[in-house]
Design an enzyme around this catalytic site. Structure first.
Site, PDB file in Angstrom:
ATOM      1  N   ASP A  62      26.612  44.263  47.021  1.00  0.00           N
ATOM      2  CA  ASP A  62      27.791  43.778  46.283  1.00  0.00           C
ATOM      3  C   ASP A  62      28.369  42.584  47.031  1.00  0.00           C
ATOM      4  OD1 ASP A  62      30.255  45.249  44.313  1.00  0.00           O
ATOM      5  OD2 ASP A  62      30.671  43.514  45.582  1.00  0.00           O
ATOM      6  N   ASP A  67      28.080  40.635  40.200  1.00  0.00           N
ATOM      7  CA  ASP A  67      27.844  40.413  41.633  1.00  0.00           C
ATOM      8  C   ASP A  67      27.245  41.611  42.363  1.00  0.00           C
ATOM      9  OD1 ASP A  67      30.083  42.098  41.876  1.00  0.00           O
ATOM     10  OD2 ASP A  67      30.809  41.000  43.638  1.00  0.00           O
ATOM     11  N   GLU A  68      26.653  42.550  41.629  1.00  0.00           N
ATOM     12  CA  GLU A  68      26.074  43.694  42.344  1.00  0.00           C
ATOM     13  C   GLU A  68      24.824  44.218  41.663  1.00  0.00           C
ATOM     14  OE1 GLU A  68      28.533  47.337  42.135  1.00  0.00           O
ATOM     15  OE2 GLU A  68      29.727  46.250  40.660  1.00  0.00           O
TER      16      GLU A  68
HETATM   17  P1  TTP Z   1      34.172  43.055  42.568  1.00  0.00           P
HETATM   18  O1  TTP Z   1      32.826  43.150  43.195  1.00  0.00           O
HETATM   19  O2  TTP Z   1      34.852  44.304  42.141  1.00  0.00           O
HETATM   20  O3  TTP Z   1      35.188  42.340  43.547  1.00  0.00           O
HETATM   21  P2  TTP Z   1      34.955  41.128  44.543  1.00  0.00           P
HETATM   22  O4  TTP Z   1      33.528  40.745  44.622  1.00  0.00           O
HETATM   23  O5  TTP Z   1      35.893  40.025  44.187  1.00  0.00           O
HETATM   24  O6  TTP Z   1      35.443  41.731  45.907  1.00  0.00           O
HETATM   25  P3  TTP Z   1      34.739  42.839  46.813  1.00  0.00           P
HETATM   26  O7  TTP Z   1      34.469  42.163  48.116  1.00  0.00           O
HETATM   27  O8  TTP Z   1      35.739  43.937  46.916  1.00  0.00           O
HETATM   28  O9  TTP Z   1      33.482  43.265  46.111  1.00  0.00           O
HETATM   29  O10 TTP Z   1      34.113  42.110  41.309  1.00  0.00           O
HETATM   30  C1  TTP Z   1      33.271  40.961  41.247  1.00  0.00           C
HETATM   31  C2  TTP Z   1      33.981  39.841  40.520  1.00  0.00           C
HETATM   32  O11 TTP Z   1      34.372  40.278  39.241  1.00  0.00           O
HETATM   33  C3  TTP Z   1      35.241  39.385  41.198  1.00  0.00           C
HETATM   34  O12 TTP Z   1      35.007  38.406  42.187  1.00  0.00           O
HETATM   35  C4  TTP Z   1      36.060  38.860  40.050  1.00  0.00           C
HETATM   36  C5  TTP Z   1      35.621  39.667  38.866  1.00  0.00           C
HETATM   37  N1  TTP Z   1      36.637  40.689  38.524  1.00  0.00           N
HETATM   38  C6  TTP Z   1      37.642  40.351  37.634  1.00  0.00           C
HETATM   39  O13 TTP Z   1      37.678  39.227  37.118  1.00  0.00           O
HETATM   40  N2  TTP Z   1      38.610  41.274  37.350  1.00  0.00           N
HETATM   41  C7  TTP Z   1      38.623  42.526  37.919  1.00  0.00           C
HETATM   42  O14 TTP Z   1      39.524  43.347  37.650  1.00  0.00           O
HETATM   43  C8  TTP Z   1      37.548  42.884  38.832  1.00  0.00           C
HETATM   44  C9  TTP Z   1      37.529  44.219  39.492  1.00  0.00           C
HETATM   45  C10 TTP Z   1      36.592  41.916  39.112  1.00  0.00           C
HETATM   46 MG    MG Z   2      32.025  42.210  44.877  1.00  0.00          MG
END
Ligand code: TTP
Ligand code: MG
Length: 398
Positions: free
Chosen positions: A9, A107-108
């Site tokens: 992720d 992103d995962e």
């Molecule tokens: P995530 O992987 O949940 O978050 P992240 O990558 O920003 O942070 P982390 O290091 O905790 O993984 O989500 C991936 C992308 O999805 C994030 O960069 C932006 C988008 N997103 C939104 O637009 N709204 C949301 O509520 C969430 C959870 C994510």
């Molecule tokens: Mg992420």
């Protein structure tokens, strides 16, 4: 043989891309989302850089709150196209490591790396290599979880974010899960959590110790899944992007029949073919499905799962005939009979071969991954993905 599942992720994905593209943002609180309009803005935060998270800013927080908490932060609108492009680039890097990847959001992704240790030494080394490659090619950091199943791998990737790497070995599942709060469990959200608290259950270890029938009496069928997951049991396979979900074949009779021997004969033949198909594709299935349509067009499916995945024609046949024996024909003749298998895992030989094969094959696979992501976004099957699409269309500054 225990499996080795990896979950990757990206860290603060949208915000990290902004920091990669604009060096002046690096090391600073970056908030991606709606326009804060000096604190009067409507809408929410998409994500925030880790520097911004120190101010209590996170995804889905109202942008006005974010502004209030960090007025000097760098607030930017999302650039959807750029994030999709980077997502594709990352999925492409994943492809260099294994053909069997299951993207679950922008992103995962999950990989099954059970078959590739011989080539790269240890799962730890594979993870390090992958992280290095991502950083070198995108200037972004990723967090990785390695575990014997998906459930634990996903929890593990989150534990040491950002730039994390957490491995849970086979046999250590329960110890790893024991102290974790129940909110880490899949399926336990804001509604379910208070129900557990009412039972004085706060950790995953406490769920593991609760008798499963008690959980089922309170939560219904999911109660059993909670118990299994809490005990570190999760057999869900990594679903490669082009993996079929089921294989089946059916026969419609010219004239309805109640000739049991004929029905058995047909099942016999289909079972033979199904087994052969599975073995050819190096797949094993856990579930056998019998489909019967009666003369009055009522259609029934009867399924039986085995303890282990299998691809034996004999086994499929035995199960099919048993299902047929137990079927209640209601005194009617049969119009159609069908047999299928589902719930696959991928055979170990197929799981991982580092893809130094022809570029053509690789390109084809990348296309398939991209199609898959788009499919998923389009259908909105993934909560996050559909949410992203909304965010893109609302705020895209491209
Ligand atoms: P995530 O992987 O949940 O978050 P992240 O990558 O920003 O942070 P982390 O290091 O905790 O993984 O989500 C991936 C992308 O999805 C994030 O960069 C932006 C988008 N997103 C939104 O637009 N709204 C949301 O509520 C969430 C959870 C994510
Ligand atoms: Mg992420």
């Amino acid at each position: 043989m225990p499996r080795i599942i990896m979950h990757v992720d990206m860290d603060a994905f949208f915000a990290a891309i902004e920091q990669a593209d604009f060096p002046e943002y690096r090391g600073k609180p970056v908030i991606v989302g709606a326009d804060p309009q000096g604190g009067r803005g409507r809408g929410v935060v998409s994500t925030a850089s880790y520097e911004a998270r120190k101010f209590g800013i996170h995804s889905a927080l109202p942008i006005s709150q974010a502004y209030y908490r960090c007025p000097n932060g760098i607030f930017v609108r999302p650039r959807g196209k750029r994030y999709s492009e980077m997502s594709q680039k990352i999925m492409q890097i994943f492809q260099d490591f294994t053909p069997v990847i299951e993207p679950i959001s922008i992103d995962e992704a999950f990989f099954d790396i059970s078959g590739c240790l011989r080539l790269f030494g240890s799962s730890h080394q594979i993870a390090l290599k992958l992280k290095q490659k991502i950083l070198a090619e995108t200037k972004l950091t990723a967090s990785v979880g390695i575990a014997p199943n998906k459930f634990i791998a996903k929890i593990a990737s989150d534990l040491e974010k950002p730039d994390g790497l957490v491995t849970v070995k086979a046999g250590e599942e329960k110890t790893f899960l024991k102290p974790l709060p129940i909110s880490k469990m899949w399926g336990i959200g804001k509604k379910t959590e208070p129900l557990f608290h009412r039972m004085d259950i706060y950790t995953i270890g406490q769920i593991a110790e609760t008798p499963p029938d008690k959980l089922v009496s309170i939560f219904g069928k999911p109660g059993l899944s909670y118990w299994q997951l809490a005990n570190g049991v999760d057999n869900r396979p990594v679903q490669g992007h082009n993996a079929a979900k089921s294989v089946s074949h059916e026969v419609t009779f010219m004239e309805d029949t109640n000739d049991l021997a004929r029905l058995e004969g047909i099942l016999f033949q289909i079972a033979e073919n199904l087994g052969r198909t599975l073995r050819k594709k190096k797949l094993k299935a856990k579930t056998v499905n019998l489909r019967i349509r009666l003369a009055d067009f009522q259609t029934f499916t009867r399924s039986k799962s085995t303890l282990h995945h299998q691809n034996s024609s004999v086994e499929i046949r035995k199960i099919a005939l048993n299902l047929l024996k137990q079927f209640n024909f209601q005194g009617q003749k049969v119009r159609l009979i069908g047999l299928g298998v589902s719930n696959f895992n991928v055979g170990p030989g197929e799981q991982m071969s580092f893809l130094n094969t022809q570029n053509e094959v690789k390109d084809q696979r990348i296309d398939q991954v991209i199609d898959l992501i788009e499919d998923r976004f389009g259908k909105g099957t993934i909560r996050k993905a559909s949410l992203l699409q909304e965010v893109f269309s609302l705020y895209d500054r491209d």
